[in-house]
Design a protein around this motif. Sequence first.
Motif, PDB file in Angstrom:
ATOM      1  N   LEU A   1      25.198   8.257   3.113  1.00 43.49           N
ATOM      2  CA  LEU A   1      23.916   7.747   2.651  1.00 43.49           C
ATOM      3  C   LEU A   1      23.585   6.488   3.441  1.00 43.49           C
ATOM      4  CD1 LEU A   1      24.941   9.637   0.348  1.00 43.49           C
ATOM      5  CD2 LEU A   1      23.511   8.295  -1.146  1.00 43.49           C
ATOM      6  N   LEU A   2      22.439   6.498   4.121  1.00 38.03           N
ATOM      7  CA  LEU A   2      22.084   5.415   5.035  1.00 38.03           C
ATOM      8  C   LEU A   2      21.204   4.360   4.385  1.00 38.03           C
ATOM      9  CD1 LEU A   2      21.325   7.610   8.163  1.00 38.03           C
ATOM     10  CD2 LEU A   2      23.428   6.386   7.622  1.00 38.03           C
ATOM     11  N   LEU A   3      20.121   4.791   3.779  1.00 36.36           N
ATOM     12  CA  LEU A   3      19.205   3.819   3.168  1.00 36.36           C
ATOM     13  C   LEU A   3      18.329   4.481   2.140  1.00 36.36           C
ATOM     14  CD1 LEU A   3      15.950   3.730   4.367  1.00 36.36           C
ATOM     15  CD2 LEU A   3      17.277   3.448   6.428  1.00 36.36           C
ATOM     16  N   MET A   4      17.638   3.626   1.409  1.00 38.88           N
ATOM     17  CA  MET A   4      16.710   4.052   0.366  1.00 38.88           C
ATOM     18  C   MET A   4      15.446   3.223   0.524  1.00 38.88           C
ATOM     19  SD  MET A   4      17.268   3.461  -3.691  1.00 38.88           S
ATOM     20  CE  MET A   4      18.804   4.320  -3.620  1.00 38.88           C
ATOM     21  N   THR A   5      14.295   3.863   0.361  1.00 41.89           N
ATOM     22  CA  THR A   5      13.039   3.140   0.474  1.00 41.89           C
ATOM     23  C   THR A   5      12.035   3.651  -0.557  1.00 41.89           C
ATOM     24  OG1 THR A   5      11.238   2.491   1.958  1.00 41.89           O
ATOM     25  CG2 THR A   5      12.161   4.673   2.293  1.00 41.89           C
ATOM     26  N   ALA A   6      11.203   2.742  -1.039  1.00 40.57           N
ATOM     27  CA  ALA A   6      10.115   3.109  -1.953  1.00 40.57           C
ATOM     28  C   ALA A   6       8.808   3.265  -1.183  1.00 40.57           C
ATOM     29  CB  ALA A   6       9.957   2.051  -3.039  1.00 40.57           C
ATOM     30  N   SER A   7       8.855   3.053   0.135  1.00 37.45           N
ATOM     31  CA  SER A   7       7.667   3.161   0.975  1.00 37.45           C
ATOM     32  C   SER A   7       7.447   4.611   1.379  1.00 37.45           C
ATOM     33  CB  SER A   7       7.841   2.295   2.234  1.00 37.45           C
ATOM     34  OG  SER A   7       6.849   2.603   3.186  1.00 37.45           O
ATOM     35  N   ALA A   8       6.310   5.161   1.002  1.00 37.92           N
ATOM     36  CA  ALA A   8       5.989   6.540   1.372  1.00 37.92           C
ATOM     37  C   ALA A   8       5.857   6.666   2.889  1.00 37.92           C
ATOM     38  CB  ALA A   8       4.695   6.978   0.690  1.00 37.92           C
ATOM     39  N   HIS A   9       5.317   5.651   3.552  1.00 32.46           N
ATOM     40  CA  HIS A   9       5.157   5.698   5.008  1.00 32.46           C
ATOM     41  C   HIS A   9       6.513   5.740   5.706  1.00 32.46           C
ATOM     42  CE1 HIS A   9       0.992   5.087   4.281  1.00 32.46           C
ATOM     43  NE2 HIS A   9       1.049   3.790   4.087  1.00 32.46           N
ATOM     44  N   GLU A  10       7.414   4.878   5.301  1.00 36.77           N
ATOM     45  CA  GLU A  10       8.736   4.835   5.924  1.00 36.77           C
ATOM     46  C   GLU A  10       9.508   6.127   5.649  1.00 36.77           C
ATOM     47  OE1 GLU A  10      12.564   1.802   6.274  1.00 36.77           O
ATOM     48  OE2 GLU A  10      11.119   1.524   4.641  1.00 36.77           O
TER      49      GLU A  10
ATOM     50  N   GLU B   1       0.834  -1.205   0.000  1.00 33.91           N
ATOM     51  CA  GLU B   1       0.000   0.000   0.000  1.00 33.91           C
ATOM     52  C   GLU B   1       0.868   1.255   0.000  1.00 33.91           C
ATOM     53  OE1 GLU B   1      -3.410   2.191   2.657  1.00 33.91           O
ATOM     54  OE2 GLU B   1      -3.195   0.021   2.814  1.00 33.91           O
ATOM     55  N   ALA B   2       1.959   1.240   0.764  1.00 35.76           N
ATOM     56  CA  ALA B   2       2.871   2.390   0.806  1.00 35.76           C
ATOM     57  C   ALA B   2       3.588   2.563  -0.534  1.00 35.76           C
ATOM     58  CB  ALA B   2       3.884   2.215   1.934  1.00 35.76           C
ATOM     59  N   TYR B   3       3.885   1.467  -1.224  1.00 37.82           N
ATOM     60  CA  TYR B   3       4.514   1.565  -2.546  1.00 37.82           C
ATOM     61  C   TYR B   3       3.538   2.166  -3.554  1.00 37.82           C
ATOM     62  CZ  TYR B   3       7.721  -1.797  -0.387  1.00 37.82           C
ATOM     63  OH  TYR B   3       8.586  -2.443   0.453  1.00 37.82           O
ATOM     64  N   LEU B   4       2.259   1.803  -3.434  1.00 32.21           N
ATOM     65  CA  LEU B   4       1.249   2.379  -4.332  1.00 32.21           C
ATOM     66  C   LEU B   4       1.130   3.886  -4.138  1.00 32.21           C
ATOM     67  CD1 LEU B   4      -1.647  -0.235  -4.349  1.00 32.21           C
ATOM     68  CD2 LEU B   4      -0.267   0.520  -6.283  1.00 32.21           C
ATOM     69  N   ILE B   5       1.247   4.344  -2.900  1.00 34.21           N
ATOM     70  CA  ILE B   5       1.187   5.779  -2.631  1.00 34.21           C
ATOM     71  C   ILE B   5       2.365   6.475  -3.309  1.00 34.21           C
ATOM     72  CG2 ILE B   5       1.381   7.534  -0.817  1.00 34.21           C
ATOM     73  CD1 ILE B   5      -0.169   5.542   0.998  1.00 34.21           C
ATOM     74  N   ALA B   6       3.556   5.886  -3.193  1.00 34.56           N
ATOM     75  CA  ALA B   6       4.746   6.477  -3.830  1.00 34.56           C
ATOM     76  C   ALA B   6       4.622   6.457  -5.352  1.00 34.56           C
ATOM     77  CB  ALA B   6       6.003   5.733  -3.390  1.00 34.56           C
ATOM     78  N   LEU B   7       4.059   5.389  -5.902  1.00 40.43           N
ATOM     79  CA  LEU B   7       3.900   5.290  -7.353  1.00 40.43           C
ATOM     80  C   LEU B   7       2.838   6.249  -7.888  1.00 40.43           C
ATOM     81  CD1 LEU B   7       4.109   1.429  -7.850  1.00 40.43           C
ATOM     82  CD2 LEU B   7       5.787   3.120  -8.605  1.00 40.43           C
ATOM     83  N   SER B   8       1.827   6.551  -7.082  1.00 38.14           N
ATOM     84  CA  SER B   8       0.742   7.416  -7.547  1.00 38.14           C
ATOM     85  C   SER B   8       1.045   8.893  -7.329  1.00 38.14           C
ATOM     86  CB  SER B   8      -0.565   7.045  -6.846  1.00 38.14           C
ATOM     87  OG  SER B   8      -0.462   7.325  -5.465  1.00 38.14           O
TER      88      SER B   8
ATOM     89  N   ALA C   1       8.442   0.214 -13.211  1.00 40.15           N
ATOM     90  CA  ALA C   1       7.889  -1.063 -13.695  1.00 40.15           C
ATOM     91  C   ALA C   1       8.239  -2.201 -12.745  1.00 40.15           C
ATOM     92  CB  ALA C   1       8.417  -1.361 -15.100  1.00 40.15           C
ATOM     93  N   TRP C   2       9.453  -2.196 -12.200  1.00 43.36           N
ATOM     94  CA  TRP C   2       9.905  -3.250 -11.289  1.00 43.36           C
ATOM     95  C   TRP C   2       9.082  -3.241  -9.998  1.00 43.36           C
ATOM     96  CZ3 TRP C   2      13.035  -2.970  -6.664  1.00 43.36           C
ATOM     97  CH2 TRP C   2      13.605  -4.174  -6.279  1.00 43.36           C
ATOM     98  N   ILE C   3       8.824  -2.060  -9.454  1.00 46.64           N
ATOM     99  CA  ILE C   3       8.027  -1.947  -8.229  1.00 46.64           C
ATOM    100  C   ILE C   3       6.569  -2.258  -8.516  1.00 46.64           C
ATOM    101  CG2 ILE C   3       7.228  -0.333  -6.459  1.00 46.64           C
ATOM    102  CD1 ILE C   3       9.974   1.067  -6.727  1.00 46.64           C
ATOM    103  N   ARG C   4       6.042  -1.757  -9.637  1.00 45.88           N
ATOM    104  CA  ARG C   4       4.640  -2.018  -9.994  1.00 45.88           C
ATOM    105  C   ARG C   4       4.384  -3.519 -10.153  1.00 45.88           C
ATOM    106  NH1 ARG C   4       0.490   0.774 -10.041  1.00 45.88           N
ATOM    107  NH2 ARG C   4       1.536   2.673 -10.643  1.00 45.88           N
ATOM    108  N   GLU C   5       5.313  -4.248 -10.769  1.00 49.43           N
ATOM    109  CA  GLU C   5       5.155  -5.692 -10.925  1.00 49.43           C
ATOM    110  C   GLU C   5       5.065  -6.379  -9.565  1.00 49.43           C
ATOM    111  OE1 GLU C   5       7.477  -9.534 -12.821  1.00 49.43           O
ATOM    112  OE2 GLU C   5       8.597  -7.706 -12.366  1.00 49.43           O
ATOM    113  N   PHE C   6       5.912  -5.956  -8.622  1.00 53.83           N
ATOM    114  CA  PHE C   6       5.891  -6.537  -7.281  1.00 53.83           C
ATOM    115  C   PHE C   6       4.572  -6.229  -6.578  1.00 53.83           C
ATOM    116  CE2 PHE C   6       6.839  -6.541  -2.732  1.00 53.83           C
ATOM    117  CZ  PHE C   6       7.459  -7.777  -2.594  1.00 53.83           C
ATOM    118  N   VAL C   7       4.086  -4.988  -6.714  1.00 58.89           N
ATOM    119  CA  VAL C   7       2.828  -4.595  -6.084  1.00 58.89           C
ATOM    120  C   VAL C   7       1.667  -5.377  -6.694  1.00 58.89           C
ATOM    121  CG1 VAL C   7       1.186  -2.686  -5.848  1.00 58.89           C
ATOM    122  CG2 VAL C   7       3.614  -2.311  -5.367  1.00 58.89           C
ATOM    123  N   ASP C   8       1.642  -5.507  -8.019  1.00 57.74           N
ATOM    124  CA  ASP C   8       0.569  -6.258  -8.682  1.00 57.74           C
ATOM    125  C   ASP C   8       0.537  -7.709  -8.220  1.00 57.74           C
ATOM    126  OD1 ASP C   8      -0.165  -3.988 -10.043  1.00 57.74           O
ATOM    127  OD2 ASP C   8       0.840  -4.537 -11.911  1.00 57.74           O
TER     128      ASP C   8
END
Length: 189
Positions: A101-110, A70-77, A133-140
Amino acid sequence: MTGERTRMMPVGVVVRRLPGVTRWQKWSWRPVSLLPGAGEAYWKVLRADGDLVEYHAATLSLELHRTETEAYLIALSDKVPSVYVVMRAAPELEPGVPLELLLMTASAHEGLDYADSSEVIVEKVPMTPGLIAWIREFVDMHHEEEIFHKRQRDRTRVDLEEDGIGDPRIRQLGDVYRAPGLRKKDTIQ
């Protein structure tokens, strides 16, 4: 691949150095782009044009977890789909290295959780089309919509009793809001 719970990819972070806009800050450092699938690097100069210098600062691991879809969908949208890069000022041990540089996240919540801290710097960096596309495939593959269930109210009348009003040590019904120990002659006039 349908049973994978997590997915990881090394992603390089490109940091741009520009002259500072005030006399108190000599340089301005900002992550500007991503390099999906990049190899290891440590502040390698990619491009120099006068005072503008771009570095491949580090390669971080971008991890996706199936419980965070759900957090990835927020970042993608978002208007510009982005990942969040979390950094902090580097210790003074190495000259010329301004950020760690400590970390990277695609989660909007994090990403927003880290942004609440004053100890780190959080920047949104636009995703490349391949990363989207890589993240969208995982979310789908893993996302399941949660059905909203409206809570039903109790039919119990809670307004019939006045619990917690006044002090039980005061006997008069008319003085329920008076503090105990104060008498009428002790009040300030």
